[in-house]
Design a protein around this motif. Structure first.
Motif, mmCIF file in Angstrom:
data_model
loop_
_atom_site.group_PDB
_atom_site.id
_atom_site.type_symbol
_atom_site.label_atom_id
_atom_site.label_comp_id
_atom_site.label_asym_id
_atom_site.label_seq_id
_atom_site.Cartn_x
_atom_site.Cartn_y
_atom_site.Cartn_z
ATOM 1 N N ALA A 262 4.565 6.958 11.689
ATOM 2 C CA ALA A 262 5.005 6.233 12.883
ATOM 3 C C ALA A 262 4.207 6.575 14.139
ATOM 4 O O ALA A 262 3.982 5.695 14.983
ATOM 5 C CB ALA A 262 6.491 6.482 13.116
ATOM 6 N N ASP A 263 3.757 7.806 14.271
ATOM 7 C CA ASP A 263 3.016 8.212 15.467
ATOM 8 C C ASP A 263 1.684 7.490 15.633
ATOM 9 O O ASP A 263 1.107 7.487 16.724
ATOM 10 C CB ASP A 263 2.755 9.724 15.461
ATOM 11 N N LEU A 264 1.191 6.876 14.553
ATOM 12 C CA LEU A 264 -0.091 6.164 14.625
ATOM 13 C C LEU A 264 0.077 4.683 14.974
ATOM 14 O O LEU A 264 -0.904 3.962 15.135
ATOM 15 C CB LEU A 264 -0.859 6.329 13.314
ATOM 16 N N HIS A 265 1.303 4.209 15.059
ATOM 17 C CA HIS A 265 1.638 2.872 15.554
ATOM 18 C C HIS A 265 1.028 1.722 14.740
ATOM 19 O O HIS A 265 0.744 0.657 15.284
ATOM 20 C CB HIS A 265 1.268 2.727 17.033
ATOM 21 N N GLY A 266 0.840 1.931 13.453
ATOM 22 C CA GLY A 266 0.329 0.863 12.603
ATOM 23 C C GLY A 266 1.247 -0.347 12.545
ATOM 24 O O GLY A 266 0.785 -1.481 12.432
ATOM 25 N N ASP B 3 0.862 -1.177 0.000
ATOM 26 C CA ASP B 3 0.000 0.000 0.000
ATOM 27 C C ASP B 3 0.899 1.227 0.000
ATOM 28 O O ASP B 3 2.115 1.116 0.162
ATOM 29 C CB ASP B 3 -0.938 -0.002 1.206
ATOM 30 N N ASP B 4 0.311 2.373 -0.187
ATOM 31 C CA ASP B 4 1.124 3.587 -0.238
ATOM 32 C C ASP B 4 1.490 4.083 1.154
ATOM 33 O O ASP B 4 2.652 4.360 1.434
ATOM 34 C CB ASP B 4 0.411 4.681 -1.041
ATOM 35 N N VAL B 5 0.502 4.199 2.056
ATOM 36 C CA VAL B 5 0.728 4.781 3.380
ATOM 37 C C VAL B 5 0.226 3.829 4.460
ATOM 38 O O VAL B 5 -0.874 3.292 4.362
ATOM 39 C CB VAL B 5 0.004 6.143 3.519
ATOM 40 N N LEU B 6 1.044 3.647 5.481
ATOM 41 C CA LEU B 6 0.637 2.913 6.676
ATOM 42 C C LEU B 6 0.289 3.932 7.745
ATOM 43 O O LEU B 6 1.149 4.701 8.174
ATOM 44 C CB LEU B 6 1.764 2.001 7.164
ATOM 45 N N ALA B 7 -0.969 3.938 8.143
ATOM 46 C CA ALA B 7 -1.421 4.819 9.224
ATOM 47 C C ALA B 7 -1.638 3.956 10.470
ATOM 48 O O ALA B 7 -0.684 3.564 11.122
ATOM 49 C CB ALA B 7 -2.673 5.577 8.807
ATOM 50 N N THR B 8 -2.868 3.590 10.755
ATOM 51 C CA THR B 8 -3.157 2.801 11.954
ATOM 52 C C THR B 8 -2.990 1.298 11.737
ATOM 53 O O THR B 8 -3.026 0.533 12.695
ATOM 54 C CB THR B 8 -4.593 3.058 12.444
ATOM 55 N N GLY B 9 -2.831 0.883 10.494
ATOM 56 C CA GLY B 9 -2.613 -0.529 10.196
ATOM 57 C C GLY B 9 -3.874 -1.324 9.918
ATOM 58 O O GLY B 9 -3.795 -2.495 9.545
ATOM 59 N N GLY B 10 -5.027 -0.724 10.076
ATOM 60 C CA GLY B 10 -6.278 -1.455 9.914
ATOM 61 C C GLY B 10 -6.498 -2.010 8.515
ATOM 62 O O GLY B 10 -6.946 -3.151 8.358
ATOM 63 N N THR B 11 -6.188 -1.231 7.503
ATOM 64 C CA THR B 11 -6.420 -1.689 6.134
ATOM 65 C C THR B 11 -5.493 -2.846 5.781
ATOM 66 O O THR B 11 -5.943 -3.866 5.246
ATOM 67 C CB THR B 11 -6.228 -0.530 5.134
ATOM 68 N N SER C 151 9.669 6.741 6.996
ATOM 69 C CA SER C 151 8.890 6.769 8.232
ATOM 70 C C SER C 151 8.951 8.184 8.792
ATOM 71 O O SER C 151 10.037 8.735 8.966
ATOM 72 C CB SER C 151 9.455 5.759 9.222
ATOM 73 N N VAL C 152 7.772 8.766 9.022
ATOM 74 C CA VAL C 152 7.707 10.132 9.580
ATOM 75 C C VAL C 152 6.826 10.130 10.813
ATOM 76 O O VAL C 152 6.038 9.257 11.028
ATOM 77 C CB VAL C 152 7.188 11.174 8.561
#
Length: 179
Positions: free
Chosen positions: A159-163, A126-134, A178-179
């Motif tokens: 990284a701040d969303l801990h996915g 995927d393009d972006v990892l946020a919370t990891g749910g998707t 990673s930001v």
């Protein structure tokens, strides 16, 4: 694993922040400028391909709708393997397997073809990892149809969303930035 610092800086310089999209309070990370830069796009694809190579190769690259499709098609070509779409509900012909999951700003449902990947080794991208749910939901679906998710790869990890923590038990995760 995170990519080499030069590629990470290059990617970071080509991302565009879009405030309050798709909802107020969300800062959308637009990868369109990255995709439009042929050299940077090629370097990004090569960087993501390392995830599959490190996992010992893959049979399929599964891309999560919609921007993950863009990366998955290029990756499948680079790796000489097949492509498997992970789509929003109602977009694939039956038979499909689907799952509903929570997002950082709502919920969604995704699906995969039910009969394509059994026994396949899969790179999930995927393009972006946020919370990891998707990615977690997509990995669950792939596992339920008999595929083995051997690696996860994203261009950008928030990284701040801990996915990454949500995906720790799924497969090794590579993020080019990673930001």
């Amino acid at each position: 694993m995170t990519s080499d610092p030069r590629l990470a800086r290059r990617i970071e310089g080509l991302l565009r922040d879009v405030p309050d999209f798709p909802k107020p309070g969300i800062v959308f990370k637009d990868i369109t400028p990255l995709l439009a830069d042929a050299d940077a796009f090629a370097a990004t694809v090569s960087g993501l391909a390392e995830s599959a190579r490190a996992a010992g190769g893959v049979d399929l690259v599964a891309g999560v709708e919609a921007r993950g499709f863009l990366m998955a098609g290029a990756l499948a070509t680079e790796l000489g393997c097949g492509l498997l779409p992970v789509r929003k509900a109602g977009k694939l012909p039956p038979p499909v397997k689907s799952v509903r999951y929570d997002l950082e700003y709502g919920s969604a449902e995704i699906e995969v073809p039910h009969d394509i990947a059994p026994g396949s080794r899969v790179l999930l991208v995927d393009d972006v990892l946020a919370t990891g749910g998707t990615l977690r939901a997509a990995a669950q679906l792939l596992t339920e149809i008999g595929a083995e998710v051997v690696a996860l790869a994203v261009i950008l990890e928030l990284a701040d969303l801990h996915g990454r923590d949500v995906l720790a038990d799924v497969a090794p995760l590579d993020a080019l930035l990673s930001v």
